[in-house]
Design an enzyme around this catalytic site. Structure first.
Site, mmCIF file in Angstrom:
data_model
loop_
_atom_site.group_PDB
_atom_site.id
_atom_site.type_symbol
_atom_site.label_atom_id
_atom_site.label_comp_id
_atom_site.label_asym_id
_atom_site.label_seq_id
_atom_site.Cartn_x
_atom_site.Cartn_y
_atom_site.Cartn_z
ATOM 1 N N LYS A 24 76.936 48.510 5.860
ATOM 2 C CA LYS A 24 78.590 49.008 5.392
ATOM 3 C C LYS A 24 79.238 48.273 4.509
ATOM 4 O O LYS A 24 79.942 48.670 3.800
ATOM 5 C CB LYS A 24 79.084 48.878 6.918
ATOM 6 C CG LYS A 24 80.797 49.600 7.090
ATOM 7 C CD LYS A 24 81.010 49.937 8.438
ATOM 8 C CE LYS A 24 81.625 48.564 9.159
ATOM 9 N NZ LYS A 24 82.797 48.295 8.951
ATOM 10 N N ARG A 29 81.663 47.920 -1.045
ATOM 11 C CA ARG A 29 81.910 47.240 -2.287
ATOM 12 C C ARG A 29 81.174 48.011 -3.427
ATOM 13 O O ARG A 29 81.605 47.937 -4.685
ATOM 14 C CB ARG A 29 81.134 45.942 -2.086
ATOM 15 C CG ARG A 29 82.116 45.017 -1.394
ATOM 16 C CD ARG A 29 81.461 43.750 -0.597
ATOM 17 N NE ARG A 29 82.247 42.880 -0.019
ATOM 18 C CZ ARG A 29 82.747 43.093 1.098
ATOM 19 N NH1 ARG A 29 82.477 44.440 1.736
ATOM 20 N NH2 ARG A 29 83.453 42.077 1.893
ATOM 21 N N ARG A 124 96.579 45.599 12.772
ATOM 22 C CA ARG A 124 95.813 44.399 12.214
ATOM 23 C C ARG A 124 96.443 43.610 10.953
ATOM 24 O O ARG A 124 97.233 44.480 10.218
ATOM 25 C CB ARG A 124 94.518 44.716 11.781
ATOM 26 C CG ARG A 124 93.714 45.589 12.859
ATOM 27 C CD ARG A 124 92.214 45.957 12.613
ATOM 28 N NE ARG A 124 91.287 44.849 11.941
ATOM 29 C CZ ARG A 124 90.206 45.162 11.563
ATOM 30 N NH1 ARG A 124 89.805 46.310 11.388
ATOM 31 N NH2 ARG A 124 89.411 44.386 11.005
ATOM 32 N N SER A 169 87.831 34.937 5.127
ATOM 33 C CA SER A 169 87.849 36.428 4.893
ATOM 34 C C SER A 169 87.013 36.848 3.782
ATOM 35 O O SER A 169 87.746 36.728 2.795
ATOM 36 C CB SER A 169 89.340 37.036 5.266
ATOM 37 O OG SER A 169 89.269 38.519 4.895
ATOM 38 N N GLN A 171 86.766 40.212 3.087
ATOM 39 C CA GLN A 171 87.613 41.253 2.852
ATOM 40 C C GLN A 171 88.838 40.876 1.695
ATOM 41 O O GLN A 171 89.101 41.481 0.534
ATOM 42 C CB GLN A 171 88.215 42.012 3.888
ATOM 43 C CG GLN A 171 87.085 42.592 4.874
ATOM 44 C CD GLN A 171 87.969 43.318 6.147
ATOM 45 O OE1 GLN A 171 88.963 43.235 6.220
ATOM 46 N NE2 GLN A 171 86.979 43.875 6.903
ATOM 47 N N ASP A 318 80.965 39.322 13.539
ATOM 48 C CA ASP A 318 80.897 40.820 13.917
ATOM 49 C C ASP A 318 79.890 41.114 14.985
ATOM 50 O O ASP A 318 79.969 42.110 15.605
ATOM 51 C CB ASP A 318 80.452 41.859 12.751
ATOM 52 C CG ASP A 318 81.448 41.891 11.599
ATOM 53 O OD1 ASP A 318 82.825 41.822 12.009
ATOM 54 O OD2 ASP A 318 81.286 42.470 10.446
ATOM 55 N N LYS A 345 90.454 42.179 15.455
ATOM 56 C CA LYS A 345 89.653 43.197 15.197
ATOM 57 C C LYS A 345 90.208 44.487 15.444
ATOM 58 O O LYS A 345 91.279 44.533 15.702
ATOM 59 C CB LYS A 345 88.121 42.893 15.648
ATOM 60 C CG LYS A 345 87.752 41.500 14.776
ATOM 61 C CD LYS A 345 87.370 41.717 13.359
ATOM 62 C CE LYS A 345 86.379 40.692 12.717
ATOM 63 N NZ LYS A 345 86.123 40.844 11.363
ATOM 64 N N ARG A 349 88.539 41.722 20.692
ATOM 65 C CA ARG A 349 87.173 41.412 21.044
ATOM 66 C C ARG A 349 87.033 40.608 22.072
ATOM 67 O O ARG A 349 85.916 40.820 23.090
ATOM 68 C CB ARG A 349 86.396 41.662 19.991
ATOM 69 C CG ARG A 349 85.956 42.857 19.063
ATOM 70 C CD ARG A 349 85.289 42.980 18.207
ATOM 71 N NE ARG A 349 85.006 44.138 17.491
ATOM 72 C CZ ARG A 349 84.964 44.386 16.299
ATOM 73 N NH1 ARG A 349 84.527 43.490 15.562
ATOM 74 N NH2 ARG A 349 84.677 45.840 15.578
ATOM 75 N N ARG A 390 82.059 48.363 18.024
ATOM 76 C CA ARG A 390 80.987 47.183 18.200
ATOM 77 C C ARG A 390 81.061 47.186 19.440
ATOM 78 O O ARG A 390 79.883 46.636 20.226
ATOM 79 C CB ARG A 390 81.375 46.026 17.507
ATOM 80 C CG ARG A 390 81.274 46.152 15.839
ATOM 81 C CD ARG A 390 80.799 44.991 15.144
ATOM 82 N NE ARG A 390 81.059 45.328 13.705
ATOM 83 C CZ ARG A 390 80.248 45.925 13.047
ATOM 84 N NH1 ARG A 390 79.038 46.346 13.434
ATOM 85 N NH2 ARG A 390 80.481 46.133 11.587
#
Length: 431
Positions: A24, A29, A124, A169, A171, A318, A345, A349, A390
């Site tokens: 993913k 990307r 988030r 991070s 991202q 993750d 997340k 979580r 998840r």
């Protein structure tokens, strides 16, 4: 229990050879970098799931021609300078990756855009990416001064900066690196802890010159990537569920072929080996700049451990939900620390995992930055996924070690990242 639940029966044996879908993170990307390149890019084995489709929809709204056939994509783009002001609001759905990376790209363009998402994504934090982009020169606004979606952007006139990231991070790092392609000067980004480097690898493969040293990425701005011709490796985060299932099943022999084993992603392997797992990496090789291997797993007798290495947590963030299920089947106590990122997340979580374990008869408690899990017997029960993919899949695999049936509410959340999960899981299950 609502009508959207799936039940999983206990089983005696788990065995087979499987292939998991494309990664993913790398799929996102590849789409973004191809869109920044002028020409035709071809991407094979891309993940077809809701998050990646959100990226495709957003890029199409910016004028990028993306043809999707099966799990292959052809991207035709005039490069970043050809992007057009979107007519409507860009909707990233549930995808934090889409949001944080595209914010970097939108900040380079001298037009107005708005990006939003679903209720979960809108809760988030985004300031970690919007703040440095505003320092670079972008005009960004949104709830809580640009910390929460929806966020508006009017970009252009960016300048490279020296930026020390307060939170590790991948991202955010990617969003800033891609923002540099439409900026002037030099860009330097220092990470507190090294994160997955898919972006750096892919940019180097597409002709962009960047240096990485001591957790710092430095590159000259205004570099434009060349078109890609790439194959996406299997997603380690998807493979992790079957790694976990094979470790805790009463009897198992599972081979997962063609999985990406980028060092920034495989903390789970190091952790479970410390717990007593014997996992083989077979046929290790490089494919389009990424490390790939076949992973062979058998049932293991595991012991609880203390996991308080920050870099190890970053490399497995993750996979913490499935790690928690593995820990529930280990002898003794497992402590997970420095995982506070799990609070922001798709769901909280830490809370969701502890609630789920408790519902299945396992003793567990929350810590501010993690959890404590006492290994024991999974007794079956009903788990709320909190609409988090998840969480849903982690507790689905708990059924292989359960004495009774496991029910997962809102199981359809798996479509966000792994629509084929049930089909692949069923090929391994031997009742």
């Amino acid at each position: 229990m609502n009508s959207n639940y799936v039940s999983f029966q206990p089983l005696e044996r788990l065995e087979g050879i499987i292939i998991v879908p494309g990664d993913k993170s790398i799929s996102h990307r590849a789409l973004f970098i191809s869109s920044l390149a002028s020409g035709i890019s071809r991407i094979n084995n891309i993940l077809i799931a809701e998050d990646v489709l959100s990226t495709i929809v957003c890029l199409r709204m910016l004028g990028v021609d993306i043809e999707l056939t099966g799990n292959s994509v052809v991207v035709k783009s005039g490069g970043i300078d050809s992007f057009k002001e979107p007519v409507g609001v860009l909707n990233a759905g549930n995808s934090g990756t889409t949001t944080r990376i595209i914010l970097g790209i939108l900040s380079t363009r001298n037009f107005f855009s708005v990006i939003t998402g679903d209720d979960s994504l809108s809760s988030r934090p985004m300031r970690r990416i919007t703040a440095p982009l505003m320092i670079m020169g972008a005009s960004i606004d949104g709830r809580d001064n640009g910390n929460y979606l929806p966020v508006s952007v009017r970009g252009g006139g960016l300048k490279g900066i020296n930026y020390n990231m307060p939170v590790a991070s991948a991202q955010v790092k990617t969003g800033l690196i891609l923002a540099s392609t439409g900026a002037k000067g030099v860009m330097s980004i220092k990470e507190p802890i090294s994160t997955r480097d898919h972006t750096e690898r892919m940019l180097k493969a597409s002709g962009v010159n960047l240096k990485t040293e001591d957790n710092t990425i430095e590159l000259s701005c205004s570099q434009k990537p060349l078109p890609l011709n790439t194959v996406i490796p299997g997603d380690f985060s998807s493979a992790a569920f079957f790694i976990g299932a094979a470790l805790i099943a009463k009897e198992s022999d599972v081979l997962i072929k063609g999985v990406g084993i980028n060092h920034g992603r495989t903390g789970l392997l190091d952790i479970v080996k410390s717990m007593g797992a014997k996992i083989e990496l077979l046929n290790e090789r490089y494919e389009t700049g990424e490390s790939v291997a076949d992973i062979h797993i058998k049932t293991a007798k595991l012991k609880g451990i203390v996991i308080d290495d920050k870099s190890l947590i970053v490399r497995s963030i993750d996979e913490i939900p499935v790690l928690a299920v593995i820990a529930a089947c280990a002898d003794g106590e497992t402590v997970i620390r420095h995982a506070e990122e799990l609070r922001v997340k798709e769901s909280d979580r830490i809370k969701a995992v502890v609630e789920g374990l408790t519902a299945l008869g396992i003793k567990a408690k929350e810590l501010d930055d993690g959890m404590v899990i006492q290994g024991g017997a999974i007794k079956g029960g009903t788990v709320d996924s909190h609409n988090d993919h998840r969480i849903a899949m982690a507790f689905a695999i708990s059924s292989v070690a359960s004495t009774k049936e496991v029910f997962i509410n809102d199981f359809n959340a798996v479509g966000i990242s792994f629509p084929e999960f049930m089909d692949i899981f069923n090929t391994l299950r031997h009742l």
